[in-house]
Design a protein around this motif. Sequence first.
Motif, PDB file in Angstrom:
ATOM      1  N   LEU A 246      17.962  38.796  33.833  1.00  0.00           N
ATOM      2  CA  LEU A 246      16.883  37.865  34.190  1.00  0.00           C
ATOM      3  C   LEU A 246      17.406  36.520  34.691  1.00  0.00           C
ATOM      4  CD1 LEU A 246      14.325  38.496  31.296  1.00  0.00           C
ATOM      5  CD2 LEU A 246      14.467  39.583  33.546  1.00  0.00           C
ATOM      6  N   TYR A 247      18.714  36.337  34.698  1.00  0.00           N
ATOM      7  CA  TYR A 247      19.278  35.090  35.227  1.00  0.00           C
ATOM      8  C   TYR A 247      18.991  35.000  36.726  1.00  0.00           C
ATOM      9  CZ  TYR A 247      21.781  33.721  30.979  1.00  0.00           C
ATOM     10  OH  TYR A 247      22.105  33.296  29.717  1.00  0.00           O
ATOM     11  N   ARG A 248      18.886  33.765  37.222  1.00  0.00           N
ATOM     12  CA  ARG A 248      18.557  33.523  38.619  1.00  0.00           C
ATOM     13  C   ARG A 248      19.656  32.706  39.293  1.00  0.00           C
ATOM     14  NH1 ARG A 248      14.909  36.768  41.091  1.00  0.00           N
ATOM     15  NH2 ARG A 248      12.801  36.632  40.222  1.00  0.00           N
ATOM     16  N   THR A 249      19.888  32.996  40.572  1.00  0.00           N
ATOM     17  CA  THR A 249      20.765  32.136  41.360  1.00  0.00           C
ATOM     18  C   THR A 249      19.973  30.923  41.826  1.00  0.00           C
ATOM     19  OG1 THR A 249      20.234  33.406  43.352  1.00  0.00           O
ATOM     20  CG2 THR A 249      22.206  34.051  42.125  1.00  0.00           C
ATOM     21  N   GLY A 250      20.677  29.961  42.429  1.00  0.00           N
ATOM     22  CA  GLY A 250      20.025  28.711  42.818  1.00  0.00           C
ATOM     23  C   GLY A 250      20.322  27.629  41.803  1.00  0.00           C
ATOM     24  N   ASN A 251      20.183  26.388  42.221  1.00  0.00           N
ATOM     25  CA  ASN A 251      20.622  25.275  41.369  1.00  0.00           C
ATOM     26  C   ASN A 251      19.508  24.314  41.015  1.00  0.00           C
ATOM     27  OD1 ASN A 251      20.234  24.008  43.794  1.00  0.00           O
ATOM     28  ND2 ASN A 251      22.370  23.422  44.118  1.00  0.00           N
ATOM     29  N   VAL A 252      18.252  24.799  40.967  1.00  0.00           N
ATOM     30  CA  VAL A 252      17.133  23.906  40.680  1.00  0.00           C
ATOM     31  C   VAL A 252      16.308  24.428  39.506  1.00  0.00           C
ATOM     32  CG1 VAL A 252      16.982  23.086  43.064  1.00  0.00           C
ATOM     33  CG2 VAL A 252      15.608  25.063  42.344  1.00  0.00           C
ATOM     34  N   HIS A 253      15.547  23.509  38.932  1.00  0.00           N
ATOM     35  CA  HIS A 253      14.440  23.779  38.008  1.00  0.00           C
ATOM     36  C   HIS A 253      14.861  24.531  36.742  1.00  0.00           C
ATOM     37  CE1 HIS A 253      11.494  23.511  41.678  1.00  0.00           C
ATOM     38  NE2 HIS A 253      12.254  22.431  41.513  1.00  0.00           N
ATOM     39  N   PHE A 254      15.668  23.867  35.941  1.00  0.00           N
ATOM     40  CA  PHE A 254      16.062  24.393  34.640  1.00  0.00           C
ATOM     41  C   PHE A 254      15.177  23.857  33.505  1.00  0.00           C
ATOM     42  CE2 PHE A 254      19.835  24.845  37.228  1.00  0.00           C
ATOM     43  CZ  PHE A 254      20.375  26.059  36.823  1.00  0.00           C
ATOM     44  N   GLY A 255      14.310  22.868  33.753  1.00  0.00           N
ATOM     45  CA  GLY A 255      13.684  22.137  32.664  1.00  0.00           C
ATOM     46  C   GLY A 255      14.666  21.072  32.204  1.00  0.00           C
ATOM     47  N   SER A 256      14.805  20.746  30.949  1.00  0.00           N
ATOM     48  CA  SER A 256      14.104  21.287  29.808  1.00  0.00           C
ATOM     49  C   SER A 256      14.073  20.231  28.724  1.00  0.00           C
ATOM     50  CB  SER A 256      14.813  22.565  29.341  1.00  0.00           C
ATOM     51  OG  SER A 256      15.578  22.424  28.202  1.00  0.00           O
ATOM     52  N   ARG A 257      13.094  20.317  27.824  1.00  0.00           N
ATOM     53  CA  ARG A 257      12.973  19.364  26.715  1.00  0.00           C
ATOM     54  C   ARG A 257      12.626  20.095  25.423  1.00  0.00           C
ATOM     55  NH1 ARG A 257      15.258  14.444  28.161  1.00  0.00           N
ATOM     56  NH2 ARG A 257      14.727  14.083  30.349  1.00  0.00           N
ATOM     57  N   PHE A 258      12.859  19.381  24.315  1.00  0.00           N
ATOM     58  CA  PHE A 258      12.581  19.890  22.977  1.00  0.00           C
ATOM     59  C   PHE A 258      11.463  19.095  22.315  1.00  0.00           C
ATOM     60  CE2 PHE A 258      17.345  20.815  22.823  1.00  0.00           C
ATOM     61  CZ  PHE A 258      17.206  22.186  22.968  1.00  0.00           C
ATOM     62  N   VAL A 259      10.723  19.784  21.430  1.00  0.00           N
ATOM     63  CA  VAL A 259       9.804  19.119  20.502  1.00  0.00           C
ATOM     64  C   VAL A 259       9.762  19.937  19.215  1.00  0.00           C
ATOM     65  CG1 VAL A 259       7.361  18.718  19.981  1.00  0.00           C
ATOM     66  CG2 VAL A 259       8.297  17.871  22.100  1.00  0.00           C
ATOM     67  N   PHE A 260       9.914  19.265  18.082  1.00  0.00           N
ATOM     68  CA  PHE A 260       9.668  19.873  16.775  1.00  0.00           C
ATOM     69  C   PHE A 260       8.221  19.565  16.383  1.00  0.00           C
ATOM     70  CE2 PHE A 260      14.214  18.954  16.805  1.00  0.00           C
ATOM     71  CZ  PHE A 260      14.756  20.151  16.368  1.00  0.00           C
ATOM     72  N   ASP A 261       7.569  20.528  15.730  1.00  0.00           N
ATOM     73  CA  ASP A 261       6.167  20.294  15.372  1.00  0.00           C
ATOM     74  C   ASP A 261       5.967  19.925  13.908  1.00  0.00           C
ATOM     75  OD1 ASP A 261       6.537  22.694  14.041  1.00  0.00           O
ATOM     76  OD2 ASP A 261       4.867  23.745  15.012  1.00  0.00           O
ATOM     77  N   GLY A 262       7.065  19.819  13.146  1.00  0.00           N
ATOM     78  CA  GLY A 262       6.931  19.471  11.745  1.00  0.00           C
ATOM     79  C   GLY A 262       6.472  20.618  10.874  1.00  0.00           C
ATOM     80  N   LYS A 263       6.326  21.804  11.446  1.00  0.00           N
ATOM     81  CA  LYS A 263       5.880  22.984  10.701  1.00  0.00           C
ATOM     82  C   LYS A 263       6.908  24.100  10.783  1.00  0.00           C
ATOM     83  CE  LYS A 263       1.048  21.898  11.798  1.00  0.00           C
ATOM     84  NZ  LYS A 263      -0.193  22.389  12.469  1.00  0.00           N
TER      85      LYS A 263
END
Length: 487
Positions: A246-263
């Motif tokens: 499922l990996y893609r070639t190209g060098n754009v649009h990786f994201g990414s950010r994290f959030v913990f929800d406390g749960k």
Amino acid sequence: MFNAFRSILTCGLLGLSTVGQAQPTPSSRRDVADLYASLCANCHGPKMEGALGPSLVDDIWKSGADDAGIARSIREGQLASGMPAFSGALSPQDTRALVIYIREQGARRRSEAASIAKPVADKPVRSELHAFKLETVAEGLDTPWSVAFLPDGRMLVTEKAGRLRVVEKGRLLPEPIAGTPDVWSRGQGGLLDVAVHPDAAKNGWIYLSYSDPGANGSAMTAIVRGKLREGRFVEQQTLFRAPPGLYRTGNVHFGSRFVFDGKGHLFFSIGERGQKEDAQDLSRPNGKVHRIREDGSIPKDNPFAGREGAIPSIWSYGNRNPQGLARHPVTGDLWETEHGPRGGDELNRIEPGRNYGWPVITYGMNYDGTPMTDRTAQEGMQQPVLHWTPSIAVCAADFYTGSRFPQWKNDLFVGALAEQEVRRLRIENGKVVHQEVLFKDVGRVRDVVSGPDGYLYVVFNDPDRLARLVPAPALEPASGKAPGAKP
């Protein structure tokens, strides 16, 4: 903000003097600037400032106050004013592209006329609600991407090339942390977000997202966690890695950010890797917001956990390139910012199982000025809470939770790359009721974080540095807010 066509035009929006239906022309991928120059400029001027017809950038309108009004005027014309209908001459996609182009030119005109702070050399500036200084914390970084805070007061900063750096007592330590994952550092890929577990004082976990190299020049965003020990990243565990196929070639649009929800859950985002259709495909991880447990296992109540063929960590889909995630400190709602194409940057409230539309619906067009689609809405697809058209290249987002700027409490702060801005957004009942540009043009804003010390931290690219907003009490308005500022 933007308004649509005013009573429109003595000679017709597209510079034609014939009253009635314009002659059909074949639909094509026409550049919108060329389209305007050839069909519109004769009446409205090459810069939309008016000629035989009125200006399109002066914000004085009499007909239609939104995108739909502009498009309707183009399609149906204003026959009484001499403007023909162009539904037969322009495709719906061309019409939408013209709307975006007019928005861009109007925004550029307003930006040129606006007086927005450009803080330099720690000089105090005043915003609507608070005065502040932009104070440099650390320099000498190489394309910093994210900042996070350790329980002992030190800061971790990721550098896109793959280095995890430590800032201690205002000093960037010379040696990066050893033992971090190998990254695919090309284009927009590299070492991306860093997050410290909310209970890190006890468990020590640190989370990293990065572009993981695959076969034949491919890559995909992956998630790991580990601990710091004597300058090394140790006890590393892979929490999310897509199957190699499922990996893609190209060098754009990786994201990414994290959030913990406390749960006990961790949310993270992955861009669609430049493959638009993948954002709608539940069998692929890209173009999605994901939810896992903090140890990488899959919660049973994830919306697609039991669906055959679906990636079980998916929480939402139809997201283009989400580079901002933030959890509201009061409601617990998950908010996301994502890059649109040319136009259509979005602020979304992310809900489980929802489809956010990309690329079926968008408020943007192709980067080369050619139309993408005329559809901005479709049944079963979520509308953004807010979209920025033209684009500001919205990036990171965080809610302010400190006490040093009390009137900013619980406001959302977003950074912009192309426009080099930090914006403050007030959200009430799930809607943005006010926006303020705090400052601009001091660097591309890659990250913005509410620090545990009550300051607002900003990661800049070009020039690369870590800075923070600190109060400037001598400039505070007596009322605590500027005249006309919304409460």
